[in-house]
Design an enzyme around this catalytic site. Structure first.
Site, short mmCIF file in Angstrom:
data_model
loop_
_atom_site.label_atom_id
_atom_site.label_comp_id
_atom_site.label_asym_id
_atom_site.label_seq_id
_atom_site.Cartn_x
_atom_site.Cartn_y
_atom_site.Cartn_z
NE ARG A 35 2.04 83.67 40.89
CZ ARG A 35 1.18 82.46 40.68
NH1 ARG A 35 0.88 82.07 39.38
NH2 ARG A 35 0.60 81.95 41.49
CG HIS A 81 7.85 82.36 47.35
ND1 HIS A 81 7.04 83.61 47.40
CD2 HIS A 81 8.00 81.81 46.35
CE1 HIS A 81 6.87 83.79 46.00
NE2 HIS A 81 7.46 82.61 45.52
CE1 TYR A 125 26.59 68.18 42.97
CE2 TYR A 125 24.72 68.77 41.40
CZ TYR A 125 25.40 67.71 42.00
OH TYR A 125 25.06 66.44 41.82
#
Length: 752
Positions: A35, A81, A125
């Protein structure tokens, strides 16, 4: 009917501490290796690697069109993931921000945040595709250069590491906090990294310091100036731990008629511009830097912060030094080169070790790519040999195919073909027969054979590998050369001294005040230099009255002396205002309950003070040396148990003698040079007494004589010009003072 097993039989008893430590260790290792820490080989954390891999499979290369980020995040979350979409999108946004990454790996279209610290638009967006740098980082994934592993659900495969030649770890940097360790790597210049790597290929045993002739320091996306010394930078790179002092880039713009403004064009790395401006504006509002009058943000695509001084007489460097000390216009960029090595083991590496580990990976990639290509060549040559046999025996091959129900075994037996060769011949289209020309087949085979021999030589020769890697690095450097817009160095390496300590006068606006301390210890500061004789100035509580009143400025430090010999310091700008009766001074300093205040006066630079105790001992002290920094003050005069500090008087620069009078009304005058100058002590005997002690002492200029107020309302003074009858050595008993000397045995305030 069988009874079900008792669930309690499956419980394993274990000590709580060991069970907790084992489980926490698993969590810690997962955080460290999967991580938070980047891999030294490609400089990526798993989330970044999976993002780029997912975008590659979506064919979002630099020449393709953009796709919605929501599509990318959905694919990555579903296939590779299994974490929250917000964290994946945040990682993707950072890869696209040109002010976060020196060489962005994602080309974003839409609102991906800005240097002010504003967040990116929602993923529905925004659109994205890969950049050329990301393509170079993933180059060779289809050539057997790295191992693949199953994804979390076993349905897909993902690469363990990227093979590309782009030095992403140091070029783009990384930051992360794991369990018990963290990493922080600033971005660097690719051309400099390639030069250093090339030097390491030629001289792998070179000293770490030699790399400094190539890697000058960090090259931050937002520019700025790294002001550390080359020695400090080299030490940080040699150990893998340290920090770099980075300042904003600024210039002085002439506004005409002697006026000027300072314009900041680049700010330090990872400092939000809006927060920086808010901090500077707060300094102005709180008057913590009075030499700065205003700040304006005139930025568009380029940063332009305009700083307006209080007056044109302000020193520009002094103004910027103040801002460097008080704001994030100067900050420290940390270096903690804590990464995972090729065995997934975390550790702090030096610059040389990180580059060497990356080069080792590139050599491995080069060999694996060569072996993969060799296998492809062998497969192709096998087919070409079969095609050649078919061409030479074309009629017989056609006859076998037409006549035999199972032509494949017959072809293998008659012409000695392999199974793959026979299968390839049988799968040929008829229209390909015209292309089966012997010359073309032999030409392709010869070329492949030569290429294969070259690859074999490359695999067997480390020297050839070094030459090949240097050639590949040189091609990569051309695309990131310092002459190109992307490759030019943005952060200047320029050693500068630390920002100067700002004088108190610059930190506090200098304003006149009138300081008043009452007999009961109430202190206040009225604005302006008031008339000390005016009734409205000296108003006190009932039963209280004036003790000390004088003119000062807000930039002054005030010395408060107690009869215990301890001195305290008050900041004039921190005194309560003139409305009301002020506040008890004992709330501001830790004055002992039994102690009485002897004096309150400004501590002038260069001024000396005459200090004397009731037992006749005294000395001279510099005001600047007895300023205390804490509420507890500092002991300056060591008084004996039955004595008290009695006299604290400023000494004029022209004074050359001291006059001392005792309770026995005896006066002595002696040279001031006979008194020692000390920062602490009990001093020397000023006058000898049989009964009583010291009443008062004052410094004077002998040729002007001794003057004192005559009392009453006349305001007249009397002066004794000839002091020769009282001139003696220090420590004498003295004689009666001149006729008319005050009966209280006090010199009173010094006549102006």
């Amino acid at each position: 009917m069988t009874s079900s097993a008792d669930p309690l039989d499956q419980i394993v008893e274990a000590p709580f501490d060991s069970a907790l430590s084992e489980r926490y260790l698993v969590y810690a290792l997962s955080t460290i290796t999967a991580r938070s820490l980047p891999d030294v080989r490609d400089g990526l954390k798993p989330v970044h690697r999976r993002l780029l891999w997912g975008m590659r499979l979506l064919r979002l290369d630099p020449a393709a069109g953009y796709k919605k980020c929501a599509r990318v995040v959905g694919d990555v979350m579903g296939k590779y993931h299994p974490h929250g979409d917000a964290s994946i999108y945040d990682a993707m946004v950072r890869l696209a921000q040109p002010f976060s990454l020196r060489y962005p790996l994602v080309d974003g279209q839409g609102n991906f945040g800005n240097v002010d610290g504003d967040n990116a638009a929602a993923m529905r967006y925004t659109e994205a595709r890969l950049t050329a740098a990301a393509g170079e980082l993933m180059a060779g994934l289809d050539e057997g250069t790295v191992d693949f592993r199953p994804t979390y659900n076993g349905e897909e495969e993902e690469p363990e590491v990227f093979p590309g030649l782009f030095p992403n770890l140091l070029a783009n940097g990384a930051s992360g906090i794991a369990v018990g360790m963290a990493t922080s790597i600033p971005p660097h210049n690719v051309a400099e990294l390639i030069d250093a790597a090339t030097h390491l290929i030629d001289k792998p045993e070179s000293e770490p310091g030699e790399l400094m002739q190539f890697v000058k320091g960090p090259d931050l996306p937002t520019g700025g100036i790294c002001v550390d010394s080359p020695a400090a930078i080299a030490e940080a790179y040699a150990s893998g731990r340290g920090s770099f002092r980075v300042r904003a880039r600024w210039t002085v713009e002439d506004q005409g008629r002697g006026t000027w403004v300072a314009v900041v064009s680049e700010i330090p790395y990872q400092i939000p511009k809006s927060k920086l401006i808010e901090t500077i504006a707060a300094l102005i509002n709180e008057k913590k830097l009075p030499i700065l009058a205003d700040i304006r943000d005139e930025s568009d695509e380029q940063i332009r912060i305009v700083l307006e001084p209080r007056s044109r007489a302000v020193d520009p460097q002094l103004l910027m030094d103040g801002l460097f000390r008080l704001t994030d216009l100067e900050t420290r960029v940390p270096l903690n080169l804590n990464v995972l090595d090729a065995t997934r083991t975390p550790g702090v590496m030096s610059l040389k070790q990180a580059l060497a580990a990356w080069l080792d990976h590139q050599f491995e990639v080069l060999v694996r790519r060569s072996k993969h290509r060799l296998a492809k060549i062998a497969d192709r040559i096998e087919l070409l040999d079969g095609y050649l046999i078919a061409y030479l025996n074309l009629d017989r091959v056609i006859a076998i195919i037409r006549e035999e129900d199972e032509p494949k075994p017959v072809l293998i037996a008659e012409f000695g073909l392999t199974d793959r060769q026979a299968e390839a011949i049988l799968n040929m289209r008829l229209r390909s027969l015209r292309k089966l020309e012997e010359m073309e087949i032999r030409k392709e085979r010869t070329a492949l054979d030569a290429e294969g021999k070259g690859l074999e030589a490359l695999i067997e020769s480390p020297a050839r590998q070094r030459t090949r890697l240097k050639k590949d690095l040189a091609k990569l450097r051309e695309r990131y050369a310092p002459e190109t817009e992307l490759g030019r160095r943005r952060t200047t390496i320029e050693e500068q001294a630390p920002a100067r300590e700002i004088p108190l006068e610059a930190m506090i606006e200098r304003e006149p005040i009138t300081v008043i301390l009452s007999q009961r210890g109430w202190i206040r500061a009225m604005s302006g230099h008031r008339d000390l004789a005016a009734a409205d100035t000296l108003k006190f509580k009932e039963g209280d009255g004036p003790a000390f009143a004088f003119h000062a400025h807000t930039t002054d430090k005030l010395l408060l002396a107690a009869d215990t010999g301890r001195f305290y310091t008050l900041a004039a700008d921190k005194l309560p205002g003139g409305r009301g009766f002020g506040e008890p001074v004992r709330l501001m300093v830790d004055l002992e309950a039994e102690a009485q205040i002897v004096a309150l006066l400004p501590a002038r630079n260069g001024e000396r003070l005459l200090l004397a105790a009731a037992d006749g001992k005294g000395f001279v002290a510099k005001a600047a040396e007895i300023v205390a920094e804490t509420r507890k003050g500092r002991q300056v005069v060591n008084v004996r148990p039955n004595a008290k500090l009695k006299v604290v008087r400023p000494i004029d620069a022209e004074d050359d003698y001291v006059a001392v009078i005792g309770d026995n009304r005896k006066l002595v005058v002696f040279p001031i040079g006979e008194l020692p100058e000390m920062a602490r002590g009990s001093g020397v005997q000023l006058q000898r007494y049989r009964d009583g002690g010291l009443s008062d002492a004052i410094s004077l200029r002998l040729e002007k004589g001794l003057s004192w107020a005559m009392g009453g309302e006349s305001g007249r003074t009397r002066t004794e010009a000839d002091l020769s009858p009282w001139r003696t050595a220090r420590g004498a008993g003295g004689r009666m003072p001149p006729v008319g000397f005050p009966r209280d045995n006090r010199f009173g305030p010094r006549p102006q």
